[in-house]
Design an enzyme around this catalytic site. Structure first.
Site, PDB file in Angstrom:
ATOM      1  N   HIS A  16      11.747   6.594   6.664  1.00 33.21           N
ATOM      2  CA  HIS A  16      12.497   5.427   7.158  1.00 33.21           C
ATOM      3  C   HIS A  16      13.965   5.797   7.399  1.00 33.21           C
ATOM      4  O   HIS A  16      14.548   5.437   8.420  1.00 33.21           O
ATOM      5  CB  HIS A  16      12.465   4.291   6.121  1.00 33.21           C
ATOM      6  CG  HIS A  16      11.120   3.642   5.943  1.00 33.21           C
ATOM      7  ND1 HIS A  16      10.504   3.527   4.719  1.00 33.21           N
ATOM      8  CD2 HIS A  16      10.274   3.058   6.835  1.00 33.21           C
ATOM      9  CE1 HIS A  16       9.341   2.889   4.859  1.00 33.21           C
ATOM     10  NE2 HIS A  16       9.173   2.605   6.140  1.00 33.21           N
ATOM     11  N   LYS A  40       1.994 -10.422   1.400  1.00 34.23           N
ATOM     12  CA  LYS A  40       1.872  -9.129   0.720  1.00 34.23           C
ATOM     13  C   LYS A  40       1.846  -9.410  -0.782  1.00 34.23           C
ATOM     14  O   LYS A  40       2.848  -9.838  -1.359  1.00 34.23           O
ATOM     15  CB  LYS A  40       3.063  -8.246   1.109  1.00 34.23           C
ATOM     16  CG  LYS A  40       2.848  -6.800   0.777  1.00 34.23           C
ATOM     17  CD  LYS A  40       3.910  -5.926   1.458  1.00 34.23           C
ATOM     18  CE  LYS A  40       3.621  -4.463   1.254  1.00 34.23           C
ATOM     19  NZ  LYS A  40       4.256  -3.830   0.154  1.00 34.23           N
ATOM     20  N   ARG A  90       4.223   7.621  13.480  1.00 34.59           N
ATOM     21  CA  ARG A  90       3.819   8.823  12.756  1.00 34.59           C
ATOM     22  C   ARG A  90       2.653   9.494  13.462  1.00 34.59           C
ATOM     23  O   ARG A  90       2.793  10.513  14.098  1.00 34.59           O
ATOM     24  CB  ARG A  90       3.425   8.475  11.311  1.00 34.59           C
ATOM     25  CG  ARG A  90       4.607   8.287  10.410  1.00 34.59           C
ATOM     26  CD  ARG A  90       4.247   7.531   9.171  1.00 34.59           C
ATOM     27  NE  ARG A  90       3.896   6.149   9.497  1.00 34.59           N
ATOM     28  CZ  ARG A  90       3.721   5.199   8.604  1.00 34.59           C
ATOM     29  NH1 ARG A  90       3.832   5.476   7.331  1.00 34.59           N
ATOM     30  NH2 ARG A  90       3.439   3.969   8.978  1.00 34.59           N
ATOM     31  N   SER A 128       5.352   4.318   2.409  1.00 38.94           N
ATOM     32  CA  SER A 128       5.789   3.723   1.144  1.00 38.94           C
ATOM     33  C   SER A 128       4.635   3.726   0.142  1.00 38.94           C
ATOM     34  O   SER A 128       4.834   4.013  -1.038  1.00 38.94           O
ATOM     35  CB  SER A 128       6.266   2.285   1.368  1.00 38.94           C
ATOM     36  OG  SER A 128       7.351   2.271   2.251  1.00 38.94           O
TER      37      SER A 128
HETATM   38  P1  ADP Z   1       5.370  -2.197   8.112  1.00 36.74           P
HETATM   39  O1  ADP Z   1       4.880  -2.938   6.898  1.00 36.74           O
HETATM   40  O2  ADP Z   1       5.927  -3.045   9.199  1.00 36.74           O
HETATM   41  O3  ADP Z   1       4.441  -1.115   8.627  1.00 36.74           O
HETATM   42  P2  ADP Z   1       6.909  -0.094   6.948  1.00 36.74           P
HETATM   43  O4  ADP Z   1       8.025  -0.305   5.994  1.00 36.74           O
HETATM   44  O5  ADP Z   1       5.685   0.559   6.433  1.00 36.74           O
HETATM   45  O6  ADP Z   1       6.652  -1.490   7.577  1.00 36.74           O
HETATM   46  O7  ADP Z   1       7.432   0.707   8.208  1.00 36.74           O
HETATM   47  C1  ADP Z   1       8.431   0.229   9.070  1.00 36.74           C
HETATM   48  C2  ADP Z   1       8.492   1.092  10.297  1.00 36.74           C
HETATM   49  O8  ADP Z   1       8.817   2.426   9.932  1.00 36.74           O
HETATM   50  C3  ADP Z   1       7.179   1.189  11.079  1.00 36.74           C
HETATM   51  O9  ADP Z   1       7.494   1.269  12.447  1.00 36.74           O
HETATM   52  C4  ADP Z   1       6.589   2.495  10.604  1.00 36.74           C
HETATM   53  O10 ADP Z   1       5.734   3.050  11.593  1.00 36.74           O
HETATM   54  C5  ADP Z   1       7.850   3.317  10.443  1.00 36.74           C
HETATM   55  N1  ADP Z   1       7.664   4.409   9.477  1.00 36.74           N
HETATM   56  C6  ADP Z   1       7.225   4.344   8.219  1.00 36.74           C
HETATM   57  N2  ADP Z   1       7.179   5.552   7.637  1.00 36.74           N
HETATM   58  C7  ADP Z   1       7.607   6.440   8.590  1.00 36.74           C
HETATM   59  C8  ADP Z   1       7.754   7.858   8.638  1.00 36.74           C
HETATM   60  N3  ADP Z   1       7.434   8.631   7.600  1.00 36.74           N
HETATM   61  N4  ADP Z   1       8.224   8.409   9.797  1.00 36.74           N
HETATM   62  C9  ADP Z   1       8.499   7.621  10.845  1.00 36.74           C
HETATM   63  N5  ADP Z   1       8.370   6.286  10.875  1.00 36.74           N
HETATM   64  C10 ADP Z   1       7.918   5.697   9.767  1.00 36.74           C
END
Ligand code: ADP
Length: 172
Positions: A16, A40, A90, A128
């Protein structure tokens, strides 16, 4: 460009932070928006905790601000005067859901563009949930999350001063 980067960020990982850092270079203002999603069920951190942690790790990025929101993303984006939504990509597994969300948001508000930033190879496996799982099992997450966040995760896992909705006991 004023952009919004929405997500759960429960908690933010180095993946992130990488997207935030790179997006901040191509935007005049970047709003990282923590989704307050009551559906959630068992978040590790409250929305306020997630906002505080993101504020701490983004302190060196002057054009980045952290907010929380509930409701429709496009409404929040419009309220902030944002004209773009940033999402990270990803793997192909992200693609379908991300495309669906982008098309839906485009239908709801044609003035807001969704832009995808592809992950760096070293973060392509990071999520996460994976970081939480490894932390709960006592594994080394130093290459996966910023150190202030690792500290807060350990406090939470060890039943420390976290104060979130859910206490995670130590698992052996
Ligand atoms: P959500 O619950 O909306 O998926 P996340 O917190 O998991 O929220 O992710 C928010 C954004 O960050 C999403 O667009 C996700 O694809 C991106 N993201 C999460 N982890 C990574 C990573 N390791 N590399 C690139 N983008 C990521």
């Amino acid at each position: 460009m004023i952009a919004i980067y929405p997500g759960s960020f429960d908690p933010a990982t180095l993946g992130h932070l990488d997207i935030i850092t790179r997006a901040s270079k191509i935007t005049s203002r970047l709003i990282v928006a923590v989704l307050n999603n009551s559906a959630k069920k068992h978040p590790m951190f409250t929305v306020d905790e997630r906002v505080r942690m993101l504020t701490e790790i983004c302190g060196h990025l002057p054009n980045v601000q952290i907010e929380s929101f509930s409701g429709l993303l496009v409404d929040f984006a419009e309220h902030l005067g944002a004209n773009a939504v940033i999402r990270g990509l990803r793997a192909m597994t992200d693609f379908e859901a991300e495309m669906q969300m982008a098309q839906t948001n485009k239908t709801l508000n044609p003035n807001i563009e969704t832009l995808f930033i592809s992950t760096q190879a070293e973060y392509s496996f990071l999520s996460s949930s994976i970081v939480k799982e490894i932390a709960v099992l006592g594994g080394d997450i130093s290459s996966m999350a910023p150190s202030p966040i690792i500290k807060k995760m350990h406090q939470k896992i060890n039943g420390g001063t976290g104060g979130g909705e859910e206490k995670h006991g130590r698992t052996y």
